[in-house]
Design an enzyme around this catalytic site. Structure first.
Site, PDB file in Angstrom:
ATOM      1  N   GLU A  93      89.603 -10.350  12.464  1.00 42.33           N
ATOM      2  CA  GLU A  93      89.523 -11.343  11.391  1.00 42.33           C
ATOM      3  C   GLU A  93      90.785 -11.223  10.559  1.00 42.33           C
ATOM      4  O   GLU A  93      91.204 -10.130  10.181  1.00 42.33           O
ATOM      5  CB  GLU A  93      88.298 -11.157  10.504  1.00 42.33           C
ATOM      6  CG  GLU A  93      88.202 -12.228   9.408  1.00 42.33           C
ATOM      7  CD  GLU A  93      86.935 -12.138   8.577  1.00 42.33           C
ATOM      8  OE1 GLU A  93      85.859 -11.919   9.171  1.00 42.33           O
ATOM      9  OE2 GLU A  93      87.016 -12.270   7.347  1.00 42.33           O
TER      10      GLU A  93
ATOM     11  N   THR B   5      79.118 -15.666   2.788  1.00 39.09           N
ATOM     12  CA  THR B   5      80.363 -15.975   2.067  1.00 39.09           C
ATOM     13  C   THR B   5      80.343 -17.403   1.573  1.00 39.09           C
ATOM     14  O   THR B   5      80.393 -17.640   0.379  1.00 39.09           O
ATOM     15  CB  THR B   5      81.645 -15.740   2.889  1.00 39.09           C
ATOM     16  OG1 THR B   5      81.759 -14.365   3.225  1.00 39.09           O
ATOM     17  CG2 THR B   5      82.882 -16.123   2.067  1.00 39.09           C
TER      18      THR B   5
ATOM     19  N   TRP C   3      76.472 -11.559  10.477  1.00 36.89           N
ATOM     20  CA  TRP C   3      76.812 -11.138   9.111  1.00 36.89           C
ATOM     21  C   TRP C   3      75.574 -10.582   8.405  1.00 36.89           C
ATOM     22  O   TRP C   3      75.679  -9.691   7.588  1.00 36.89           O
ATOM     23  CB  TRP C   3      77.369 -12.311   8.322  1.00 36.89           C
ATOM     24  CG  TRP C   3      78.837 -12.528   8.382  1.00 36.89           C
ATOM     25  CD1 TRP C   3      79.732 -12.337   7.366  1.00 36.89           C
ATOM     26  CD2 TRP C   3      79.608 -13.031   9.485  1.00 36.89           C
ATOM     27  NE1 TRP C   3      81.007 -12.675   7.783  1.00 36.89           N
ATOM     28  CE2 TRP C   3      80.954 -13.104   9.074  1.00 36.89           C
ATOM     29  CE3 TRP C   3      79.290 -13.422  10.791  1.00 36.89           C
ATOM     30  CZ2 TRP C   3      81.983 -13.552   9.902  1.00 36.89           C
ATOM     31  CZ3 TRP C   3      80.306 -13.871  11.630  1.00 36.89           C
ATOM     32  CH2 TRP C   3      81.630 -13.929  11.191  1.00 36.89           C
TER      33      TRP C   3
ATOM     34  N   ASN D 215      79.131  -7.525  10.721  1.00 35.82           N
ATOM     35  CA  ASN D 215      80.419  -7.855  10.134  1.00 35.82           C
ATOM     36  C   ASN D 215      80.707  -7.034   8.876  1.00 35.82           C
ATOM     37  O   ASN D 215      79.964  -7.101   7.892  1.00 35.82           O
ATOM     38  CB  ASN D 215      80.462  -9.342   9.780  1.00 35.82           C
ATOM     39  CG  ASN D 215      81.785  -9.768   9.195  1.00 35.82           C
ATOM     40  OD1 ASN D 215      82.760  -9.929   9.910  1.00 35.82           O
ATOM     41  ND2 ASN D 215      81.832  -9.942   7.875  1.00 35.82           N
ATOM     42  N   GLU D 216      81.776  -6.250   8.912  1.00 36.65           N
ATOM     43  CA  GLU D 216      82.304  -5.511   7.760  1.00 36.65           C
ATOM     44  C   GLU D 216      81.277  -4.612   7.090  1.00 36.65           C
ATOM     45  O   GLU D 216      81.358  -4.369   5.882  1.00 36.65           O
ATOM     46  CB  GLU D 216      82.920  -6.488   6.748  1.00 36.65           C
ATOM     47  CG  GLU D 216      84.152  -7.195   7.299  1.00 36.65           C
ATOM     48  CD  GLU D 216      84.762  -8.185   6.323  1.00 36.65           C
ATOM     49  OE1 GLU D 216      84.244  -8.325   5.195  1.00 36.65           O
ATOM     50  OE2 GLU D 216      85.761  -8.823   6.688  1.00 36.65           O
TER      51      GLU D 216
END
Length: 802
Positions: free
Chosen positions: A274, A107, A149, A190-191
């Site tokens: 989050e 990110t 991530w 993550n996600e």
């Protein structure tokens, strides 16, 4: 107005204190901003059932959002850390989630892996170990949580859900142990969904390697994982809690939080693992709602804000999100945001292990618009705290409390924050003490406020402040010789790949910076070539030079005037780049956030080969860009797309090039003159800002807290333009010339509606209209839009250059 209130105002008692004065038995009558409505009765019942509170905290990761904090000088570095982690001082975070680095952008930059290759292991890379150590030193009870991530490409031959990844996490836990850190929680990817059998394999590996106490959180994505938890006993046994992201809406008001029945019925603790992604001041109201309403609406017992701190340069994504802004280690400047004080209203008055009181939590008068309240009791079953938010209320409300069920009948301490106020004196104020009478007391709450009522003590508000912001001065240089192997060079921020200090190759002594990732990573965002950035976004005319060595066939790059990034869609970067390859081919490139890379000049010099040192340089003087290789000028072009920005290093994918002897020296003003800087309103103290870092033509500019962002950096050109992002101009919309014409950004056209004159009296007038740049309605608040208006000498038409 009572004589007491007049006296308090003469003594400059903060407005939050005045607003928080209460009526109690034998107490003080305070004034209200508006007439109070009919009183609402609330019972604080210690026998009420409720879930166990797991904590509130924040996230270091999803890129380099904490990167620059470690480079801060003392005492400012310690001050920021105190505000984040020290109990009874600031945010007092109860949980810290740290990224498990994977050598890939996640990110806001990339974090280095502890294993760049299968045979490589270095437990001292990066800054997350340091940050967790600092957090633990200040709060030994803080909970630590690791999450990946992305990952190096060697893992599972590119497959994250592999045995390699399980072993990678186990080796990361081993590194934590070397640092004296005990990890409490571990996540998956993550996600990026989840793999049921992989989580079960991870649980087995943790148990067999002595990490049975580490709890697994699944799946750091959405609530769908609850269905498999409910249908698969083995999976349910492996998972200790269900964590989802943005359950109250992504970057929303967090007015309503949604949890499906499958999750509520799973028997697992439910976490907002989050939340946030909001400005360190601007996100305060949403956070105030979300922490309370997450439990009321969905029985969520943990709340983690993304990120913990905005310690990154302002040309990267999300440059002001977090609890504090700490983006200038060279000046030591930092700012503590309202998000910190909103978090403190829960964190300083509770501890993980406390219990929510369901019967003593809800919406005031049963109406969401009035605000919410949650109550928690201590493990001693006597002390309690109630957090009240009135973000959407329109008037004062009187609350009558009745304390029962074994809860303390002792003094109630009232703390308050006027979340709408920009005055730090109105944030986290010990407003009053109340002595209940007959088990009851009353409190009048004001709209837009956050209150905590507590029988506990030990809370406090830090008093340290940071120095003023300042540019990173030129000249700047770094030989890289003073760093420990594996560490990152001062101020150098990885965007993709991993640039670390190593012993120099090619027969050279000392230390160099080397790009360490030898393969394409398992990405979280769009894949780009490895690159790292350094410096001040306001640098305009300068020469950047560095030595470079290619370890294998490929290319290396020297960046200049590097500005904004598009982190997810294209991975593109606004920048000029000198690219050189082992064959001797060179080019001067112009790249942008759309992912377009234009070749401005190209040619061939003598082959550079591998394992040999060469020197590179880029000079920027106005619109002239000159490239030099091994002391010889190879190309010069004229291009005015980018007016200012950072320097940086880049390589082709998998190229482990080395860099040494970085030097950045100031240049002449050239055709466009000077460096970029902020335009600050005299009346507001706020900066001319392109909202949300938008690059969309026609976006109306506004006032916003000055944060050094690239969307607040304006360059005056010899043509009379005020440029932002290098290629967009401050523009009178539609070539309007009348009062009220909005002022926006538009691609520079040379038109008269994009020409401005800066006057000695502080006014800025449009050359075409003769009207003044004006903050509408003489506004001073964040978000006040700018327009053209008849010049009248008022402070909302006066500006200074920062």
């Amino acid at each position: 107005m009572s004589a007491l209130v007049r006296l308090l105002r003469r003594l400059r008692v903060p407005t939050a204190v005045l607003a928080g004065l209460v009526l109690a038995a034998g107490g003080v009558v305070g004034t209200a901003a508006a007439p109070a409505r009919a009183a609402t009765s609330i019972t604080l019942n210690g026998t009420s059932g409720g879930r166990t509170f797991d904590g509130v905290g924040a996230i270091s990761g999803g890129g380099g959002n904490s990167r620059l904090l470690i480079d801060y000088p003392e005492p400012q570095r310690g001050q920021v850390l105190d505000y984040l982690f020290r109990p009874g001082y600031g945010a007092s975070l109860q949980m810290l989630k740290a990224e498990i680095g994977g050598d890939t952008n996640s990110t806001s930059g990339a974090e280095p892996s502890h294993q760049h290759t299968r045979s490589d292991l270095n437990c001292d890379r990066g800054y997350e170990w340091w940050l967790m150590e600092q957090a633990k030193a200040r709060n030994p009870n803080i909970k630590l949580y690791g999450l990946a991530w992305g990952a190096p490409g060697w893992i599972g031959n590119g497959n994250f859900w592999s045995t390699d990844m399980v072993n990678y996490l186990v080796s990361w836990l081993g590194c934590a142990k070397q640092h004296g850190l005990s990890i409490d929680y571990l996540g998956g990817w993550n996600e990026r969904g989840y793999n049921v059998s992989w989580y079960q394999q991870l649980r087995s590996a943790l148990n067999s390697n002595g990490y049975g106490s580490v709890k697994i959180i699944a799946a750091d994505s959405d609530w769908s994982v609850a269905n498999d938890v409910n249908s698969n006993p083995a999976f349910a046994s492996a998972v200790s809690a269900i964590g989802t992201h943005y359950p109250c809406g992504y970057r929303s008001s967090q007015s309503t939080c949604t949890v499906p029945a499958a999750a509520l019925n799973s028997g697992k603790p439910l976490w907002a693992s989050e939340n946030g992604s909001d400005d360190y001041n601007g996100g305060a109201q949403a956070m105030a709602r979300g922490i309370n309403r997450g439990y009321i609406d969905g029985r969520m017992t943990a709340y983690l804000n993304w990120p913990v701190v905005a310690a990154l340069t302002p040309n990267l994504p999300y440059p002001t999100m977090g609890m504090a802004l700490a983006a200038q280690p060279w000046s030591g400047s930092y700012s503590i945001g309202k998000n910190t004080w909103v978090m403190a209203h829960t964190s300083q008055f509770t501890s993980p292990g406390w219990h929510y009181l369901d019967a003593s939590s809800g919406y005031i008068g049963g109406n969401r618009a009035n605000g919410s309240y949650v109550s928690l009791k201590s493990t001693n079953n006597s002390d309690y705290s109630t957090v009240i938010e009135t973000m959407d209320a329109t008037g004062a409300q009187t609350l009558n409390f009745n304390v029962t069920g074994g809860l303390s009948a002792g003094t109630v301490h009232v703390w308050s924050t006027d979340v709408r106020s920009a005055d730090p004196a109105d944030h986290f104020v010990h407003a009053a003490d109340i002595t209940p009478s007959g088990g009851g007391f009353s409190l009048t709450v004001q709209p837009g406020h956050l209150y905590t009522l507590t029988t506990t003590t030990g809370q406090g508000k830090g008093t340290a402040t940071g120095p003023a912001r300042g540019a990173l001065k030129l000249p700047y240089s770094d030989s890289f010789d003073g760093y420990t192997t594996g560490t990152e060079a001062k101020y150098l921020m990885d965007w993709q790949g991993a640039f670390e200090s190593v012993a120099c190759g090619g027969g050279r002594g000392g230390k160099c910076v080397r790009q360490m990732s030898p393969q394409k990573p398992i990405t979280w965002d769009t894949l780009t070539d490895p690159h790292a950035l350094l410096g001040d976004v306001s640098w305009g005319n300068y020469t950047v030079s560095s030595d470079m060595l290619l370890e294998q066939p490929g290319y290396a790059e020297l960046f200049g005037r590097a500005g904004g990034h598009d982190y997810d869609r294209t991975g593109g970067q606004n920048a000029y780049r000198l690219r050189v390859s082992d064959t001797g081919a060179w080019s001067i490139l112009n790249s942008n956030t759309d992912g377009t890379v234009a070749t401005l000049a190209r040619g061939t010099t003598a082959a550079l080969g591998t394992n040999r040192w060469h020197s590179l340089a880029l000079t920027f003087s106005g619109s002239t860009i000159t490239a030099v290789i091994d002391g010889a000028t190879v190309g010069s072009v004229d291009d005015r797309t980018w007016a200012a920005g950072q320097i940086g290093y880049g390589t082709s994918q998998g190229e482990t090039a080395q860099f040494d002897n970085l030097s950045v020296t100031p240049g002449s003003g050239g055709n466009d003159g000077g460096t970029a800087g902020a335009i600050v309103g005299v009346g507001s103290g706020r900066c001319v800002d392109v909202p949300n870092q938008s690059h969309t033509a026609g976006t109306q500019v506004a006032l916003w807290d000055c944060n050094g962002g690239s969307n607040q950096q304006w360059t005056t050109t010899s043509a009379g333009e005020l440029r932002v992002y290098g290629s967009d101009c401050l523009d009178a919309a539609g070539q309007g010339t009348g009062p009220g014409t909005k002022v926006d950004i538009w691609g520079c056209t040379g038109g008269a509606n994009q020409k401005w004159t800066i006057h000695s009296d502080g006014t800025i007038t449009g050359d075409q209209s003769g009207l003044c740049l004006d903050a509408t309605g003489a506004g001073t608040a964040n978000g006040t839009l700018l327009q053209l208006w008849t010049c009248n000498g008022s402070s909302n038409q006066k500006w200074t250059r920062d």
